[in-house]
Design an enzyme around this catalytic site. Structure first.
Site, PDB file in Angstrom:
ATOM      1  N   PRO A  75      40.308  41.660  40.457  1.00 24.72           N
ATOM      2  CG  PRO A  75      38.822  43.069  41.542  1.00 24.72           C
ATOM      3  CD  PRO A  75      40.286  42.833  41.334  1.00 24.72           C
ATOM      4  CD  GLU A  76      39.825  36.665  36.153  1.00 24.26           C
ATOM      5  OE1 GLU A  76      39.386  36.311  35.056  1.00 24.26           O
ATOM      6  OE2 GLU A  76      40.541  35.936  36.869  1.00 24.26           O
ATOM      7  CE  LYS A  96      41.939  41.814  34.429  1.00 18.74           C
ATOM      8  NZ  LYS A  96      43.183  41.146  34.845  1.00 18.74           N
ATOM      9  NE  ARG A 129      50.070  38.360  35.334  1.00 20.62           N
ATOM     10  CZ  ARG A 129      48.924  38.990  35.077  1.00 20.62           C
ATOM     11  NH1 ARG A 129      47.790  38.520  35.564  1.00 20.62           N
ATOM     12  NH2 ARG A 129      48.911  40.081  34.338  1.00 20.62           N
TER      13      ARG A 129
END
Length: 268
Positions: free
Chosen positions: A2-3, A50, A258
């Site tokens: 989750p951001e 986060k 990423r």
């Protein structure tokens, strides 16, 4: 993972606990197996990038419950006197039953109880959070811009993902921001106009957390599959120019690389 905008909305949801008293706590993590928060007053939950910080007052002792969802964690909130189905409770790592709602942390990889005065030990390394409600947005933008400009040779997406530089951005946001500003993901920070990018990030994330708003969307189109320009759209045509989008996979054990998507025509 989750951001920051997701965590911000989750903190808002956990806000239903603010002002309530803990009737029962059940820590299902070895480190705090004997901890008991019964009688504690919930002061509120604050997002930091986060991370989530739930602050409590236990008989005059200021405590903070620090949680981090990483990839699989989840907070579930149910009404007073209710509980999740038995089949789900095997994943519970913490149960907080209060005089209001009950909050249950499922598959939560990070559950820590610490003195509130020691919060910096878990979040002090973080860069500025563009969703921080307690700082002026202009100050946040300036601090984030300075941190990024201090690393001119670093690839743009790697710098944006570094939570020590700027906290809260994840892979969705950095890929979309690179596209919106027309930069290839591996462009060195020193070749980018940093401040306009950070201002865009702040504006987009703050729009995403507006109560009752559409949530995270960069295209302006909230229909399923239409929210993003490049993220997750390997091999699909660019929504602006029609060019086939390109993709590179993350390198295992390398946090600098990423999954990355970009348009070779719109981004240069």
């Amino acid at each position: 993972m989750p951001e920051g905008d997701t965590i911000y909305r989750l903190a808002r949801r956990l806000g239903v606990l603010t002002g309530t008293e803990v009737l029962r706590s059940d820590f299902r993590v070895a480190r705090h197996a004997t901890a008991d928060l019964s009688g504690a007053r919930v002061l509120g939950t604050v997002p930091r990038g986060k991370h989530l910080l739930t602050r409590l007052d236990l008989a005059g002792e200021a405590l903070t419950l620090h949680t981090h969802l990483r990839m699989d964690g989840e907070w579930s909130v149910v009404g007073a006197g209710k509980m999740l189905p038995r089949r789900m409770m095997g994943d519970a790592r913490l149960v907080l039953e209060t005089t209001g709602a009950t909050a249950i942390a499922l598959r939560m990889p990070v559950v820590e109880l610490l003195p509130t005065a020691a919060e910096d030990t878990v979040v002090g390394h973080l860069g500025p959070d563009l969703l921080d409600d307690h700082r002026d947005v202009a100050d946040l933008v300036a601090a984030a811009t300075a941190n990024l400009e201090a690393q001119p040779d670093r690839p743009l997406v790697a710098a944006l993902l570094d939570q020590r530089v700027l906290t809260g951005l994840g892979n969705v946001w950095v890929n979309e921001l690179a596209f919106l500003r027309g930069h290839l993901p591996l462009t060195p920070v020193g070749e980018v106009q940093v401040e306009p990018l950070v201002k865009l990030a702040a504006r987009a994330m703050r729009f995403a957390v507006q109560p009752g708003g559409p949530g995270r969307v960069t295209t302006g189109n909230t229909r399923p599959g239409q929210r993003y320009y490049v993220y997750g759209r390997t091999g699909e045509p660019c929504r602006r120019c029609g060019t086939k989008l390109e993709f590179s996979a993350e390198i295992p054990n390398d946090p600098e690389v990423r999954h990355t998507w970009w348009c070779p025509s719109c981004q240069r």
